[in-house]
Design an enzyme around this catalytic site. Structure first.
Site, PDB file in Angstrom:
ATOM      1  N   ARG A 302       0.855  -1.192   0.000  1.00  0.00           N
ATOM      2  CA  ARG A 302       0.000   0.000   0.000  1.00  0.00           C
ATOM      3  C   ARG A 302       0.892   1.243   0.000  1.00  0.00           C
ATOM      4  O   ARG A 302       1.393   1.636   1.051  1.00  0.00           O
ATOM      5  CB  ARG A 302      -0.879   0.019   1.250  1.00  0.00           C
ATOM      6  CG  ARG A 302      -2.005  -1.000   1.268  1.00  0.00           C
ATOM      7  CD  ARG A 302      -2.818  -0.841   2.543  1.00  0.00           C
ATOM      8  NE  ARG A 302      -4.096  -1.525   2.504  1.00  0.00           N
ATOM      9  CZ  ARG A 302      -4.310  -2.739   3.016  1.00  0.00           C
ATOM     10  NH1 ARG A 302      -3.347  -3.401   3.593  1.00  0.00           N
ATOM     11  NH2 ARG A 302      -5.513  -3.272   2.941  1.00  0.00           N
ATOM     12  N   ARG A 338       0.914  -1.316  -5.249  1.00  0.00           N
ATOM     13  CA  ARG A 338      -0.385  -0.722  -5.572  1.00  0.00           C
ATOM     14  C   ARG A 338      -0.221   0.782  -5.722  1.00  0.00           C
ATOM     15  O   ARG A 338       0.406   1.430  -4.892  1.00  0.00           O
ATOM     16  CB  ARG A 338      -1.396  -1.019  -4.465  1.00  0.00           C
ATOM     17  CG  ARG A 338      -2.745  -0.384  -4.777  1.00  0.00           C
ATOM     18  CD  ARG A 338      -3.801  -0.780  -3.819  1.00  0.00           C
ATOM     19  NE  ARG A 338      -3.716  -0.041  -2.577  1.00  0.00           N
ATOM     20  CZ  ARG A 338      -4.568  -0.200  -1.572  1.00  0.00           C
ATOM     21  NH1 ARG A 338      -5.543  -1.076  -1.667  1.00  0.00           N
ATOM     22  NH2 ARG A 338      -4.445   0.504  -0.471  1.00  0.00           N
ATOM     23  N   GLU A 439     -12.702  -4.269  -6.502  1.00  0.00           N
ATOM     24  CA  GLU A 439     -13.246  -3.922  -5.188  1.00  0.00           C
ATOM     25  C   GLU A 439     -14.515  -3.078  -5.289  1.00  0.00           C
ATOM     26  O   GLU A 439     -15.041  -2.625  -4.285  1.00  0.00           O
ATOM     27  CB  GLU A 439     -12.186  -3.230  -4.328  1.00  0.00           C
ATOM     28  CG  GLU A 439     -11.442  -2.111  -4.997  1.00  0.00           C
ATOM     29  CD  GLU A 439     -10.320  -1.544  -4.117  1.00  0.00           C
ATOM     30  OE1 GLU A 439     -10.224  -1.895  -2.936  1.00  0.00           O
ATOM     31  OE2 GLU A 439      -9.554  -0.719  -4.652  1.00  0.00           O
ATOM     32  N   ASN A 462     -12.233  -5.827   1.309  1.00  0.00           N
ATOM     33  CA  ASN A 462     -12.608  -4.796   2.295  1.00  0.00           C
ATOM     34  C   ASN A 462     -13.565  -3.787   1.669  1.00  0.00           C
ATOM     35  O   ASN A 462     -14.595  -3.433   2.234  1.00  0.00           O
ATOM     36  CB  ASN A 462     -11.369  -4.059   2.808  1.00  0.00           C
ATOM     37  CG  ASN A 462     -10.306  -5.016   3.291  1.00  0.00           C
ATOM     38  OD1 ASN A 462     -10.628  -6.148   3.615  1.00  0.00           O
ATOM     39  ND2 ASN A 462      -9.066  -4.582   3.305  1.00  0.00           N
ATOM     40  N   ASP A 463     -13.183  -3.322   0.486  1.00  0.00           N
ATOM     41  CA  ASP A 463     -14.063  -2.366  -0.188  1.00  0.00           C
ATOM     42  C   ASP A 463     -15.199  -3.059  -0.917  1.00  0.00           C
ATOM     43  O   ASP A 463     -16.299  -2.522  -0.995  1.00  0.00           O
ATOM     44  CB  ASP A 463     -13.242  -1.506  -1.160  1.00  0.00           C
ATOM     45  CG  ASP A 463     -12.548  -0.391  -0.418  1.00  0.00           C
ATOM     46  OD1 ASP A 463     -13.214   0.307   0.359  1.00  0.00           O
ATOM     47  OD2 ASP A 463     -11.327  -0.234  -0.581  1.00  0.00           O
ATOM     48  N   ARG A 473     -17.304   1.044   5.835  1.00  0.00           N
ATOM     49  CA  ARG A 473     -16.430   0.142   6.586  1.00  0.00           C
ATOM     50  C   ARG A 473     -15.851   0.797   7.840  1.00  0.00           C
ATOM     51  O   ARG A 473     -15.262   0.134   8.677  1.00  0.00           O
ATOM     52  CB  ARG A 473     -15.302  -0.402   5.684  1.00  0.00           C
ATOM     53  CG  ARG A 473     -14.408   0.657   5.132  1.00  0.00           C
ATOM     54  CD  ARG A 473     -13.531   0.139   3.998  1.00  0.00           C
ATOM     55  NE  ARG A 473     -12.218  -0.284   4.445  1.00  0.00           N
ATOM     56  CZ  ARG A 473     -11.190  -0.514   3.632  1.00  0.00           C
ATOM     57  NH1 ARG A 473     -11.341  -0.412   2.323  1.00  0.00           N
ATOM     58  NH2 ARG A 473     -10.030  -0.888   4.103  1.00  0.00           N
ATOM     59  N   CYS A 510      -6.461  -9.902  -1.825  1.00  0.00           N
ATOM     60  CA  CYS A 510      -5.588  -9.215  -0.859  1.00  0.00           C
ATOM     61  C   CYS A 510      -6.381  -8.498   0.225  1.00  0.00           C
ATOM     62  O   CYS A 510      -5.810  -7.831   1.075  1.00  0.00           O
ATOM     63  CB  CYS A 510      -4.652  -8.247  -1.564  1.00  0.00           C
ATOM     64  SG  CYS A 510      -5.538  -6.961  -2.448  1.00  0.00           S
TER      65      CYS A 510
HETATM   66  C1  PEP Z   1      -9.449  -3.928  -0.010  1.00  0.00           C
HETATM   67  O1  PEP Z   1     -10.270  -3.030  -0.230  1.00  0.00           O
HETATM   68  O2  PEP Z   1      -9.776  -5.119   0.216  1.00  0.00           O
HETATM   69  C2  PEP Z   1      -8.017  -3.627   0.048  1.00  0.00           C
HETATM   70  C3  PEP Z   1      -7.110  -4.582   0.175  1.00  0.00           C
HETATM   71  O3  PEP Z   1      -7.663  -2.324  -0.029  1.00  0.00           O
HETATM   72  P1  PEP Z   1      -7.742  -1.292   1.182  1.00  0.00           P
HETATM   73  O4  PEP Z   1      -8.098  -2.048   2.427  1.00  0.00           O
HETATM   74  O5  PEP Z   1      -6.418  -0.652   1.266  1.00  0.00           O
HETATM   75  O6  PEP Z   1      -8.813  -0.362   0.739  1.00  0.00           O
HETATM   76 MG    MG Z   2      -9.602  -1.167  -1.046  1.00  0.00          MG
END
Ligand code: PEP
Ligand code: MG
Length: 579
Positions: A302, A338, A439, A462-463, A473, A510
């Site tokens: 990141r 990224r 995402e 996550n997104d 989130r 990821c």
């Molecule tokens: C995700 O969104 O799953 C991700 C790995 O990116 P971040 O958590 O940095 O938004």
């Molecule tokens: Mg993300």
């Protein structure tokens, strides 16, 4: 007497340490009349508070450790000047006498008058001085109200081994405090998948979020136990609790040693299915430790952490040097860098970008959207990533892509960057793979188009969960709706994996789901063969993989994907995990 608070545990582990309260919100100020004979006492109280504020700032100034950023030093100098200025140190005295009011109210009235002046100024720099007025005024108010201290004071004090209890915490502040040896964090706000929570996991610091009213219920310096697994905080624990949690800390250490034995084994299921395990990194400081791990590479670096806590973005050369460290450390293994994912909770303190702060940053100019809008920010990063591709196996991954137009613009910018490097005679890998993070639900549904245009896909759960379920989130109030096992989420993940298989495009994951051993069997059964996660969860996930029967999981998961009832889905996942 012991007191127990509950919240959401977001980073496992137990810590024991003294409580250090840090509030960002402004103290509540009430007005009350002071009888005339007591007015001079009130003035004396105000003057004592001013004196103490000065002393505090001078002490902080003297104790600034070597290597502290010049911005923090300048920040403290500016505050010292302000606290000594007539408008703050004398004007409120006149108000106390004239209005016959308490010192806090006089100071608040003076602050409101000053702020009105700043608000009508056109100069953006001077406008930001308004925040400094507030910081200084809040410092004096806290002294008057006998409340705890200011953020930067906490940072500069002895925080090693203490538990920071705060209303909210940005990833940037967490990083700063981590460098000061903080043992654990408790926040009143926050949710399990915010970037602050992810950072806590990656730093391996026990953290509890959503511990409502923690700042009010806990006391400065009292001993705290923080259990990051179950989201529990115990204040002023008795001997029984202390010895129980001491034994948990010992147990965790022993478990870490046992899991370490798995580190050198390959990740292969019982029925011979090989799985690639990669790490997620956010800080170049993590590289040395990660290099020791027997992993297949870096699945997510990141880069935005390099851009936080500064007012100018890092230039191409600075980025090149940092990325080169990663690539050299992982020689021969793929390193997935990224591109900048700034926006939403990762706010960058760079003046020119303020204009892009929309009302709803998670749906605004975040990540690739901001990068395409601001080539000045993006192009140096593209060139730096391309240049390090000459040093090893580098892959570039782009977050938040949602349509093919963005892919085309991205490809044009990559081509342009290559042309610039060629012209300068700088080497790069012309075939450096470029991939998309999937995402956004639109990209998941159209994953096959992305797969056909790009070299690899990586699922950002996550997104993906946030946007699919319309659940912020970061918002603890809707945390109960953030469900990785929602059938819509499972179907999207499955669709992405299948789209990759149909177009022979590698797919990895990821997001946090990849590093959660409760979901490993499920993901294997869906066909996922590449996982990227924090180093701290690698061994546990590998333990599940090496114990699994992928052929059996594939059959069971195809039945599971037909379910819609949450209880039935949870039971089916539990059955897989019992294998
Ligand atoms: C995700 O969104 O799953 C991700 C790995 O990116 P971040 O958590 O940095 O938004
Ligand atoms: Mg993300």
């Amino acid at each position: 007497m012991a007191l127990m608070l509950s919240g959401t545990g977001v980073s496992r582990g137990v810590a024991i340490g003294p409580c250090q309260i840090l509030r960002h919100d402004e103290p509540e100020i009430l007005e009350y009349a002071i009888p005339r004979p007591l007015l001079m006492d009130e003035v004396a109280r105000f003057e004592a508070a001013i004196k103490k504020a000065k002393q505090q700032l001078k002490q902080i100034r003297q104790q600034i450790p070597a290597g502290t950023s010049p911005e923090i030093i300048a920040f403290i100098d500016a505050h010292l000047l302000m606290v000594e200025d007539e408008v703050l140190s004398h004007a409120p005295v006149k108000l106390i006498k004239r209005l016959q009011c308490n010192a806090e109210w006089a100071l608040k009235s003076q602050r409101d008058a000053l702020v009105t002046v700043f608000d009508v100024m056109d100069d953006p720099y001077l406008k930001t001085r308004r925040d400094d007025v507030d910081h200084v005024v809040n410092r004096i108010q806290r002294i008057l109200l006998s409340q705890s201290e200011h953020m930067h004071e906490v940072l500069l004090q002895q925080t090693r081994g203490s538990v920071i209890v705060t209303d909210e915490l940005s990833p940037a502040d967490m990083l700063l405090m981590h460098q000061r040896g903080v043992a654990a964090f408790i926040t009143e706000d926050g949710a399990a998948n915010s970037h602050t929570a992810i950072l806590a996991r990656s730093l391996g610091i026990p953290t509890v979020v959503g511990a409502h009213h923690a700042c009010r219920c806990l006391m400065q310096n009292e001993p705290l136990i923080v259990d990051g697994r179950y989201g529990i905080t115990i204040a002023s624990p008795d001997d029984n609790a202390l010895s129980f949690y001491q034994s948990c800390i010992e147990h965790d250490k022993a478990r870490a040693i046992a899991l370490k034995k798995l580190e050198k084994l390959p990740a292969v299921s019982r029925d011979g299915c090989a799985v690639r395990l990669m790490v997620n990194l956010e800080l170049t400081e993590e590289v040395a430790a990660a290099r020791q791990l027997d992993v297949d590479g870096i699945g997510l670096f990141r880069t935005e952490m390099l851009f936080l806590n500064r007012t100018e973005p890092p230039d191409e050369e600075e980025q090149y040097q940092l990325y080169a460290k990663l690539v050299r450390a992982f020689k021969g293994r793929p390193v997935t860098i990224r591109t900048l994912d700034i926006g939403a909770d990762k706010y960058m303190n760079i003046d020119q970008l303020d204009e892009y702060l929309g009302a709803n940053p998670a749906l605004g100019l975040r990540a690739i959207r901001l990068c395409l809008k601001e080539p000045r920010l993006f192009l140096p990063q593209l060139r730096a990533i391309l240049r390090v591709s000459a040093l090893g196996k580098v892959r570039m991954m782009v977050p938040m892509l949602s349509n093919m137009h963005e892919v085309q613009q991205l490809q044009r910018l990559v081509m342009m960057s290559k042309a610039v490097l060629r012209e300068k005679g700088q080497s790069f890998d012309a075939a450096m793979p470029v991939g998309a993070m999937i995402e956004v639900p639109a990209a998941a549904i159209a994953a096959e188009y992305f797969a056909r245009q790009l070299d690899f896909l990586s699922i950002g759960t996550n997104d993906l969960i946030q946007y699919t379920l319309a659940v912020d989130r970061m918002d603890a109030n809707v945390g109960y709706l953030y469900d990785p096992l929602h059938p819509a989420v499972l179907h999207l993940i499955h669709m992405i994996i299948e789209a990759g298989a149909r177009s022979s495009t590698p797919v990895s994951m990821c997001g946090e789901m990849a590093g959660d051993p409760r979901f490993t069997a499920l993901l294997l059964g869906m066909g996922l063969r590449e996982f990227s996660m924090h180093a701290t969860t690698l061994s546990e996930v590998k333990g599940v993989i090496n114990d699994s029967d992928v052929a059996l999981f594939t059959q069971q998961v195809s039945a599971l994907l037909k379910l819609h009832d949450p209880a039935e889905i949870a039971a089916a996942v539990e059955a897989l995990n019992q294998y």
